[in-house]
Design a protein around this motif. Sequence first.
Motif, PDB file in Angstrom:
ATOM      1  N   ILE A  47       1.957  -4.144  -6.461  1.00 45.51           N
ATOM      2  CA  ILE A  47       1.896  -3.057  -5.480  1.00 45.51           C
ATOM      3  C   ILE A  47       0.589  -3.097  -4.683  1.00 45.51           C
ATOM      4  CG2 ILE A  47       1.708  -0.536  -5.247  1.00 45.51           C
ATOM      5  CD1 ILE A  47       3.754  -0.306  -7.504  1.00 45.51           C
ATOM      6  N   HIS A  48      -0.502  -3.491  -5.316  1.00 42.30           N
ATOM      7  CA  HIS A  48      -1.802  -3.507  -4.650  1.00 42.30           C
ATOM      8  C   HIS A  48      -2.066  -4.814  -3.899  1.00 42.30           C
ATOM      9  CE1 HIS A  48      -3.526   0.300  -6.128  1.00 42.30           C
ATOM     10  NE2 HIS A  48      -2.799   0.084  -7.202  1.00 42.30           N
ATOM     11  N   SER A  49      -1.136  -5.745  -3.931  1.00 42.83           N
ATOM     12  CA  SER A  49      -1.378  -7.053  -3.318  1.00 42.83           C
ATOM     13  C   SER A  49      -1.167  -7.019  -1.808  1.00 42.83           C
ATOM     14  CB  SER A  49      -0.460  -8.110  -3.944  1.00 42.83           C
ATOM     15  OG  SER A  49       0.889  -7.903  -3.564  1.00 42.83           O
ATOM     16  N   ILE A  50      -1.863  -7.894  -1.113  1.00 39.52           N
ATOM     17  CA  ILE A  50      -1.676  -8.054   0.327  1.00 39.52           C
ATOM     18  C   ILE A  50      -0.282  -8.577   0.609  1.00 39.52           C
ATOM     19  CG2 ILE A  50      -2.443  -9.364   2.350  1.00 39.52           C
ATOM     20  CD1 ILE A  50      -5.262  -9.318   1.150  1.00 39.52           C
TER      21      ILE A  50
ATOM     22  N   PHE B 144       2.469  -8.037  -0.897  1.00 43.62           N
ATOM     23  CA  PHE B 144       3.458  -6.963  -0.959  1.00 43.62           C
ATOM     24  C   PHE B 144       3.393  -6.104   0.292  1.00 43.62           C
ATOM     25  CE2 PHE B 144       4.794  -2.677  -2.461  1.00 43.62           C
ATOM     26  CZ  PHE B 144       6.102  -2.984  -2.801  1.00 43.62           C
ATOM     27  N   ARG B 145       2.201  -5.801   0.758  1.00 43.94           N
ATOM     28  CA  ARG B 145       2.075  -4.983   1.962  1.00 43.94           C
ATOM     29  C   ARG B 145       2.687  -5.675   3.177  1.00 43.94           C
ATOM     30  NH1 ARG B 145      -3.059  -4.036  -0.336  1.00 43.94           N
ATOM     31  NH2 ARG B 145      -4.228  -5.217   1.228  1.00 43.94           N
ATOM     32  N   ARG B 146       2.603  -6.989   3.219  1.00 43.67           N
ATOM     33  CA  ARG B 146       3.158  -7.712   4.363  1.00 43.67           C
ATOM     34  C   ARG B 146       4.672  -7.574   4.457  1.00 43.67           C
ATOM     35  NH1 ARG B 146      -0.732 -12.249   3.345  1.00 43.67           N
ATOM     36  NH2 ARG B 146       0.917 -13.256   2.153  1.00 43.67           N
TER      37      ARG B 146
ATOM     38  N   ARG C 209       6.402  -5.098   4.736  1.00 43.28           N
ATOM     39  CA  ARG C 209       6.829  -4.028   5.641  1.00 43.28           C
ATOM     40  C   ARG C 209       7.139  -4.558   7.036  1.00 43.28           C
ATOM     41  NH1 ARG C 209       1.289  -0.585   6.950  1.00 43.28           N
ATOM     42  NH2 ARG C 209      -0.076  -2.376   7.288  1.00 43.28           N
TER      43      ARG C 209
ATOM     44  N   LEU D  63      10.196  -4.728   2.604  1.00 42.34           N
ATOM     45  CA  LEU D  63       9.506  -3.757   1.757  1.00 42.34           C
ATOM     46  C   LEU D  63      10.447  -2.654   1.305  1.00 42.34           C
ATOM     47  CD1 LEU D  63       6.926  -2.676   0.450  1.00 42.34           C
ATOM     48  CD2 LEU D  63       6.420  -1.498   2.587  1.00 42.34           C
TER      49      LEU D  63
ATOM     50  N   GLU E  21      -2.455 -15.592  -3.571  1.00 37.04           N
ATOM     51  CA  GLU E  21      -2.967 -14.212  -3.596  1.00 37.04           C
ATOM     52  C   GLU E  21      -4.033 -14.138  -4.683  1.00 37.04           C
ATOM     53  OE1 GLU E  21      -2.964 -10.012  -2.574  1.00 37.04           O
ATOM     54  OE2 GLU E  21      -1.702 -11.560  -1.682  1.00 37.04           O
TER      55      GLU E  21
ATOM     56  N   THR F  14       3.791 -12.157   8.980  1.00 35.47           N
ATOM     57  CA  THR F  14       4.842 -11.175   9.226  1.00 35.47           C
ATOM     58  C   THR F  14       5.603 -11.569  10.487  1.00 35.47           C
ATOM     59  OG1 THR F  14       3.391  -9.799  10.567  1.00 35.47           O
ATOM     60  CG2 THR F  14       3.452  -9.333   8.191  1.00 35.47           C
TER      61      THR F  14
END
Length: 394
Positions: free
Chosen positions: A41-44, A46-48, A50, A68, A138, A372
Amino acid sequence: MTTRAPFACDPEHSRGREFAPEGVTARGPRSVFQRDRDRIIHSIAFRRLRHKTQVFVAPDGDHYRVRLTHSLEVAQIGRVIARALGLDEDLTEALCLAHDIGHPPFGHAGEDALQAALAECGGFDHNANTLRVLMRLESPYVEHDGLNLTWEMLEGLAKHNGPVLGGPARRAPWALAELDAAFPLDLTSHASLEAQVAAISDDIAYDNHDIDDGLRAGFLTLDHLLELPSLAEQWYAIEARFPGAARDRLLRELVRGQIGRMVNDVLGETRDRIAASGVAHVDDVRAAGRALCGFSPKLQAEERALKKFMYARLYLHPEQVAAADTAREVIASLFAAYAADPALLPSSWQARLPGGEPGRARTIADYVAGMTDRFAIDQYTKLTGRIPERLRNV
């Protein structure tokens, strides 16, 4: 609190992490699988998710699913099934959240382009790339590369669709083979039930949520859905239950009901398979010789018919095909540009670029795969001076 089944993964008996000990005690009262989930959840990476394609390429609409939101929906379904079966919910959730991290921009179209670009260098596989991202690319920690996830987490990501090895024609993709050599994941066996639950939760989520998005985009209609006997039967039952209700609400009820129907079917079929197999430990699950989590024969046939329908009506819709063609051109052009002139890469990526092949091409693919959708479009426009046409199809 749900009682842990004897065949569930137990965080107290994990096979450990590739790099251990880590030097710092656990922050807070978390199990090793809870820590895996939190690292995802805190990884870059995972954020990508979205801004990465699920079905519709680079969607402008706020209500369409992306990688996401799809992963969150898979996790919700996975936790429900895991809890009902007495499995480890945290490991199941972590697997669901991480399963799509290796996808490049533009979904399968982007993967096709990278596969072609790496044809002479071992190819590209999004599932193996998930492991590569999490185990090597990562790297927020000082002490080691990667997120240093548990063996059970990595095994589940590698084998959630079944054994990777097992016959003369079956070989692990190069990325997975390298990682397995460093930290063996027993690629010839099935994975845990937690991983099997994550896999089927993925099917349940996209089978039904893609219907929802297809209706929203106008690529699917109610008349299309009624071509499938199983959906038609449910639709007429819903109409009878809610006479006079608005059609858009009835359609959402159809999707919700279909998800519940599939989940209940999986629970019943999986319990039957577990009972018949006599498994009493997670190692028995791995040695069972077959998947223990799945649909009943009747629903499996319906699900296959649904997938065939979705390919014909949605995934291969002319607008989807046109967008995918443009997406492949964008990814192929980016890869070719960086391969021809590595100075176009960010300085940090230039510094890690190997001098020879296949490492050079694979590293360039690492960079492109991590983009992305919107960043890939921006970079393509910057490098070529052209805005890709017909890419956003909703």
